[in-house]
Each structure stands twice: as C-alpha cells, then as structure tokens.
Design an enzyme around this catalytic site. Structure first.
Site, PDB file in Angstrom:
ATOM      1  N   LYS A  22      89.014  67.124  74.046  1.00 30.06           N
ATOM      2  CA  LYS A  22      89.274  66.214  72.924  1.00 30.06           C
ATOM      3  C   LYS A  22      88.271  66.449  71.799  1.00 30.06           C
ATOM      4  O   LYS A  22      88.648  66.537  70.637  1.00 30.06           O
ATOM      5  CB  LYS A  22      89.148  64.768  73.419  1.00 30.06           C
ATOM      6  CG  LYS A  22      88.953  63.746  72.334  1.00 30.06           C
ATOM      7  CD  LYS A  22      88.949  62.353  72.892  1.00 30.06           C
ATOM      8  CE  LYS A  22      87.689  61.564  72.747  1.00 30.06           C
ATOM      9  NZ  LYS A  22      86.988  61.555  71.483  1.00 30.06           N
ATOM     10  N   ASN A  23      86.980  66.568  72.168  1.00 32.28           N
ATOM     11  CA  ASN A  23      85.951  66.647  71.129  1.00 32.28           C
ATOM     12  C   ASN A  23      85.876  68.013  70.460  1.00 32.28           C
ATOM     13  O   ASN A  23      85.080  68.211  69.551  1.00 32.28           O
ATOM     14  CB  ASN A  23      84.590  66.246  71.704  1.00 32.28           C
ATOM     15  CG  ASN A  23      84.573  64.770  72.061  1.00 32.28           C
ATOM     16  OD1 ASN A  23      85.318  63.982  71.489  1.00 32.28           O
ATOM     17  ND2 ASN A  23      83.741  64.409  73.025  1.00 32.28           N
ATOM     18  N   ARG A  92      86.960  57.720  64.097  1.00 31.41           N
ATOM     19  CA  ARG A  92      85.839  58.092  63.231  1.00 31.41           C
ATOM     20  C   ARG A  92      85.801  59.576  62.896  1.00 31.41           C
ATOM     21  O   ARG A  92      85.304  59.958  61.841  1.00 31.41           O
ATOM     22  CB  ARG A  92      84.524  57.747  63.924  1.00 31.41           C
ATOM     23  CG  ARG A  92      84.244  56.304  64.044  1.00 31.41           C
ATOM     24  CD  ARG A  92      82.902  56.121  64.702  1.00 31.41           C
ATOM     25  NE  ARG A  92      81.843  56.713  63.899  1.00 31.41           N
ATOM     26  CZ  ARG A  92      81.198  56.079  62.929  1.00 31.41           C
ATOM     27  NH1 ARG A  92      81.488  54.843  62.655  1.00 31.41           N
ATOM     28  NH2 ARG A  92      80.254  56.696  62.251  1.00 31.41           N
ATOM     29  N   ASP A 116      80.899  50.484  64.814  1.00 32.03           N
ATOM     30  CA  ASP A 116      81.918  50.284  65.840  1.00 32.03           C
ATOM     31  C   ASP A 116      81.251  49.772  67.101  1.00 32.03           C
ATOM     32  O   ASP A 116      80.096  49.347  67.073  1.00 32.03           O
ATOM     33  CB  ASP A 116      82.709  51.573  66.093  1.00 32.03           C
ATOM     34  CG  ASP A 116      81.843  52.689  66.637  1.00 32.03           C
ATOM     35  OD1 ASP A 116      80.675  52.437  66.973  1.00 32.03           O
ATOM     36  OD2 ASP A 116      82.340  53.814  66.728  1.00 32.03           O
ATOM     37  N   ASP A 306      78.721  60.401  76.872  1.00 32.35           N
ATOM     38  CA  ASP A 306      80.095  60.036  77.263  1.00 32.35           C
ATOM     39  C   ASP A 306      80.313  60.087  78.774  1.00 32.35           C
ATOM     40  O   ASP A 306      81.412  59.812  79.241  1.00 32.35           O
ATOM     41  CB  ASP A 306      81.111  60.960  76.579  1.00 32.35           C
ATOM     42  CG  ASP A 306      81.353  60.574  75.130  1.00 32.35           C
ATOM     43  OD1 ASP A 306      80.782  59.564  74.682  1.00 32.35           O
ATOM     44  OD2 ASP A 306      82.121  61.286  74.453  1.00 32.35           O
TER      45      ASP A 306
HETATM   46  C1  UD1 Z   1      78.986  62.179  69.781  1.00 31.46           C
HETATM   47  C2  UD1 Z   1      78.391  63.097  70.823  1.00 31.46           C
HETATM   48  C3  UD1 Z   1      79.286  64.299  70.967  1.00 31.46           C
HETATM   49  C4  UD1 Z   1      80.724  63.861  71.251  1.00 31.46           C
HETATM   50  C5  UD1 Z   1      81.188  62.799  70.249  1.00 31.46           C
HETATM   51  C6  UD1 Z   1      82.512  62.168  70.639  1.00 31.46           C
HETATM   52  C7  UD1 Z   1      76.028  63.483  71.213  1.00 31.46           C
HETATM   53  C8  UD1 Z   1      74.729  63.911  70.664  1.00 31.46           C
HETATM   54  N1  UD1 Z   1      77.067  63.507  70.382  1.00 31.46           N
HETATM   55  O1  UD1 Z   1      79.085  62.921  68.573  1.00 31.46           O
HETATM   56  O2  UD1 Z   1      78.812  65.137  72.002  1.00 31.46           O
HETATM   57  O3  UD1 Z   1      81.550  64.978  71.158  1.00 31.46           O
HETATM   58  O4  UD1 Z   1      80.247  61.738  70.186  1.00 31.46           O
HETATM   59  O5  UD1 Z   1      82.376  61.312  71.717  1.00 31.46           O
HETATM   60  O6  UD1 Z   1      76.134  63.152  72.378  1.00 31.46           O
HETATM   61  N2  UD1 Z   1      73.558  59.710  63.515  1.00 31.46           N
HETATM   62  C9  UD1 Z   1      72.883  59.260  62.408  1.00 31.46           C
HETATM   63  N3  UD1 Z   1      73.271  59.697  61.176  1.00 31.46           N
HETATM   64  C10 UD1 Z   1      74.286  60.604  61.033  1.00 31.46           C
HETATM   65  C11 UD1 Z   1      74.956  61.058  62.166  1.00 31.46           C
HETATM   66  C12 UD1 Z   1      74.566  60.595  63.416  1.00 31.46           C
HETATM   67  O7  UD1 Z   1      71.968  58.442  62.505  1.00 31.46           O
HETATM   68  O8  UD1 Z   1      74.593  60.987  59.900  1.00 31.46           O
HETATM   69  C13 UD1 Z   1      73.156  59.243  64.846  1.00 31.46           C
HETATM   70  C14 UD1 Z   1      74.252  58.481  65.560  1.00 31.46           C
HETATM   71  O9  UD1 Z   1      74.282  57.122  65.165  1.00 31.46           O
HETATM   72  C15 UD1 Z   1      73.880  58.666  66.998  1.00 31.46           C
HETATM   73  C16 UD1 Z   1      73.336  60.086  67.017  1.00 31.46           C
HETATM   74  O10 UD1 Z   1      72.929  60.361  65.678  1.00 31.46           O
HETATM   75  O11 UD1 Z   1      72.860  57.806  67.369  1.00 31.46           O
HETATM   76  C17 UD1 Z   1      74.310  61.149  67.533  1.00 31.46           C
HETATM   77  O12 UD1 Z   1      75.360  61.216  66.707  1.00 31.46           O
HETATM   78  P1  UD1 Z   1      76.389  62.428  66.611  1.00 31.46           P
HETATM   79  O13 UD1 Z   1      76.059  63.544  67.514  1.00 31.46           O
HETATM   80  O14 UD1 Z   1      76.596  62.688  65.181  1.00 31.46           O
HETATM   81  O15 UD1 Z   1      77.649  61.669  67.151  1.00 31.46           O
HETATM   82  P2  UD1 Z   1      79.070  62.209  67.146  1.00 31.46           P
HETATM   83  O16 UD1 Z   1      79.312  63.283  66.170  1.00 31.46           O
HETATM   84  O17 UD1 Z   1      79.943  60.997  67.168  1.00 31.46           O
END
Ligand code: UD1
Length: 421
Positions: A22-23, A92, A116, A306
């Site tokens: 999915k990711n 998202r 969220d 996850d």
């Molecule tokens: C996350 C997972 C990823 C998974 C996806 C979907 C991690 C590190 N990332 O990715 O493996 O594929 O969910 O489930 O496990 N953050 C900031 N500012 C930003 C971007 C992120 O502060 O601009 C913070 C987020 O709030 C969070 C962390 O960084 O605490 C990790 O975020 P990120 O890896 O970007 O999350 P996703 O891309 O959603």
C-alpha cells in the site's frame, strides 16, 4: 457498517501470499502524474486507499482502469493542478501531489491536511524542501497555493528527520528540476527504493535510494511507468503476528524477509521460531505465553510504527512486562483502550506503552479506530475467549485485501457482517 466477528481459540496453519505494498503503490500512482501517456503497474493490492488515490488522479484529469491486479492509468497532456479537502481528508498521501504538480504544471492548489488520529502531523519538511527547490507557498482559506514561477532548480535539501512523505515530495520536485538535487537524511524505507526504481524506469536519474543520501539529476521529461510493486511488508508482518498470537505454523509467501528484519528479530525474542527463504517467512508460534519484549519504533530499518499495535496485541499475553516507545506518532494510542476492553493491561505514559502481560483475553465488542489498530484487534480476538466483534471494519479494508478470507483460510473462525446502525 461492516464488522468482523472472530471466535478465539483456533491456531493458524498454512500459507498466505501477500500483495503489493500500500505504502508504495499510492506513491507510484502520484508519480505517474509526472509524465503524460499510458502507465501500467502490476501487483496492485485491492484495497480502499488505491481506489481513493485513483479518485485523486481522476480529479486531476487522469483515467484509471483496473485489470485484475494491474492498473492502467492514462495521464493527459493538460492537468488540473488541484486536490480538494474531501480527498485529502480521506487520505493524507494525497498531499504528495504537491511535488508532482509543481514539477509538471509549475503550480498546485492542495488542501492542507490538518491533524488526524495519529496527532498533529505537520508537513513543514515537505514545504521547506520544495521551497528550497524554488517553490512558493501561500495558505489561503485552508488551501495551499503553490507556485514555482522560475521553475524548480536542483539544490541541497537536508531533512531534519528522515520523513517518508517529505523525501517523496522533494524527490518528485527534483526529478525534472534543472540541475542536481542532493537529499540528505533521506528516508531509507524499501518503499522509497521501490519508488525510485519506478521513477528510474520512467527515465529519472536517481542514485542512493534506500540510503540516507539521495542524488537526483533532473531530466527534461519523463516517460510512462511500467512497474511491479514491491511486496507489502506490513501485510506480511501482520499475518506473522497473527500466527504468533493464535499459535500454529504459518508461512507468508511473496514477501521480502529482509524488509522485516527488526520485526522478525522482536518476534524471535518473543519466543517464535522463524525461518526465512528468498521470498517467504515461516513462523511457528510460541508454545506457551510469549516472552515480554521491549522495543522502540523508528524509521527504517527500525521497528515500523505500523506494526506497533499488532505487536502490543501479542505482548498483552506475554509472561511479563514489555515497554514500547512510539517515536513516530505521538498519539497512536486510541486502540489501547479497546485492547484493555478485551482484558489486556496496557497503559501509556507519554510516548511509552507499558504492557503487563495477562493470562487470557476475553472477547467483547471493540472499535477499529484505524487500519493497523483494526488489524491488531482482530488478531487479539484470535486468542480471546468467546467472540470479539470488531466494529468499523472498513478501516481495515484501507490496507488489507481479503483480510478475513485469508485468516479463515489459515483456520481462524472469523467472518464479516454488514450491520445497519
Ligand atoms: C509514515 C511511515 C511510513 C509509512 C507511512 C504510511 C515512518 C518513519 N514513516 O510515513 O513508513 O509508509 O507512514 O503509514 O515510519 N513530520 C514532521 N514534518 C513533516 C513530515 C513529517 O514533523 O513535514 C513528522 C511526522 O509528524 C512524524 C514523523 O515526522 O512524527 C514521520 O513522518 P513521515 O515519515 O513523514 O510519515 P509518513 O510519510 O506518513
């Protein structure tokens, strides 16, 4: 509303094949916007999030056609560079169109996603990275208006944290920017390496994907994608935890064991016997209660956030106390109250989860508050006395194809029901 009814007590045995990740696939779909033409991806999971991302692409002007496990996407020459709040709220990952639309159209209007269930979830690193490439952003009435009047230009982007989403958005901005971009502290997830491989097939020049430093040499244009999606390590890991919880002997096929190294190590510490081959993992559950295990969620190659709720479900039955530290999402704990309804003894202290193992769980109605929480509660139900009803099963459909039939084929007593409110 859809619910899943699981009656505990049966071991899982047999094999289950996993789908594409999915990711990864959601990002591949966004990447297609970078090039007009007919794109094709294979090994596409039949999950709700793929349907939502197809709706995002269709809103922007593409046409998506599913053919079994393949998707054919026609991307036109002219795009509508917008993603509205209805779609961004549903998923998202829609914000990743920022980088592609800026690269392709020089502008984008994307609703700001907001927080969220996992917390505030900012996108500051996405915006900082794209700004470094020459983009400007203005927030007007909840919508980010992005433009790159002078085009995007290669540069050095140093991420504060190896964010998966920020790495992807910057990568999208960089592949057609003029000159060279270096992303340092880039996310190293296998899904990033798979995205870079898909973009490479389109003609992008990317080095270092899967490491902390990615170098991208911008190219003038890209061609359509032809790609097979990397297997879903989270789907694989979820079935393995199911086998550990319910007991039994399960082989997950079509996966990449190396992508689950930390999760397998922790399952081994919990007392599971694990064997791996090129593309399979066999897990034999611990005969007795699992051992307590401590771990922290971290960016890859650390333990995946996850997989945390599923692992907590397993450790709720451990023969001692486990401590888990959640470093990625500060508010990923809504499922804890539901697990405690089943008789678990779990408390949270800030970002720590303290799990005092109990001897048994007892089935009752619970609520699936998100994809992984829902999966974890179904897995807990496999080991609970009596039956567990997991409401809001639609959340699970966002990330798992055939979750209930797959568990049933492994021997679980589980069924799905539609109920009126
Ligand atoms: C996350 C997972 C990823 C998974 C996806 C979907 C991690 C590190 N990332 O990715 O493996 O594929 O969910 O489930 O496990 N953050 C900031 N500012 C930003 C971007 C992120 O502060 O601009 C913070 C987020 O709030 C969070 C962390 O960084 O605490 C990790 O975020 P990120 O890896 O970007 O999350 P996703 O891309 O959603």
């Amino acid at each position: 509303m859809e619910q899943i009814v699981v009656t505990g007590g049966r071991a899982l045995n047999g094999s289950v094949a996993v789908c594409g990740a999915k990711n990864a696939v959601l990002k591949h779909l966004v990447a297609m916007l970078l090039a007009p033409g007919v794109h094709r991806i294979d090994n596409v999971p039949g999950i709700a999030d793929v349907e939502i991302m197809c709706r995002v692409l269709e809103y922007i002007g593409a046409e998506c056609h599913r053919d079994g496990t393949s998707l054919r996407v026609e991307v036109p020459g002219e795009l509508r560079p917008e993603a509205p709040i209805e779609l961004v709220r549903k998923m998202r990952a829609s914000i990743l169109v920022l980088g592609t639309l800026l690269a392709r159209c020089g502008e984008a209007r994307v609703a700001l996603p907001g927080g969220d269930d996992f917390g505030s979830r900012p996108i500051d690193m996405h915006l900082d990275g794209l700004e470094a490439l020459g983009a400007h952003f203005e927030l007007r009435h909840g919508v980010l208006h992005a433009s790159a009047p002078g085009g995007l230009r290669g540069t050095e982007v140093s991420l504060e944290f190896p964010s998966v989403g920020a790495t992807e958005n910057v990568l999208f901005g960089a592949v057609m920017a003029s000159g060279r971009t270096v992303i340092s502290n880039a996310a190293r997830e296998p899904e990033i390496a798979d995205l870079a491989a898909a973009l490479g097939g389109m003609g992008a020049h990317i080095q270092g994907a899967g490491t902390s430093t990615m170098e991208i040499e911008g190219v003038g244009e890209l061609g359509p994608m032809q790609h097979r999606v990397v297997p879903d390590r989270l789907e694989a890991g979820t079935y393995l935890v199911g086998a550990a919880l319910a007991g039994g002997d399960v082989t997950v096929t079509g996966c990449v064991p190396a992508h689950l190294r930390m999760e397998l190590r922790k399952l081994g510490e919990a007392g599971c016997e694990i064997e791996t081959g090129d593309d399979w993992v066999r897990l034999v559950g611990p005969g007795e209660r699992p051992n307590p295990v401590d771990f922290a969620t971290l960016p890859y190659p650390g333990f995946h956030t996850d997989m945390h709720p599923q692992m907590v479900a397993l450790l709720s039955l451990a023969s001692g106390t486990s401590v888990i530290t959640e470093n990625i999402y500060e508010a990923r704990f809504r499922y804890v109250g539901e697990l405690n309804r089943l008789g678990a003894d779990v408390i949270t202290e800030g970002q720590h989860v303290i799990i005092r193992g109990v001897e048994r769980l007892s089935g009752c109605p619970v609520d699936a508050c998100d994809i992984r929480a829902g999966a974890a509660l179904v897995l807990a139900g496999l080991r609970a006395d009596g039956y567990t009803i997991v409401a809001n099963a639609g959340h699970i459909d966002r990330g798992y194809q055939n979750f209930v039939p797959n568990l049933a084929a492994l021997g679980a007593d589980v069924r799905r029901e539609s109920v009126s409110d």
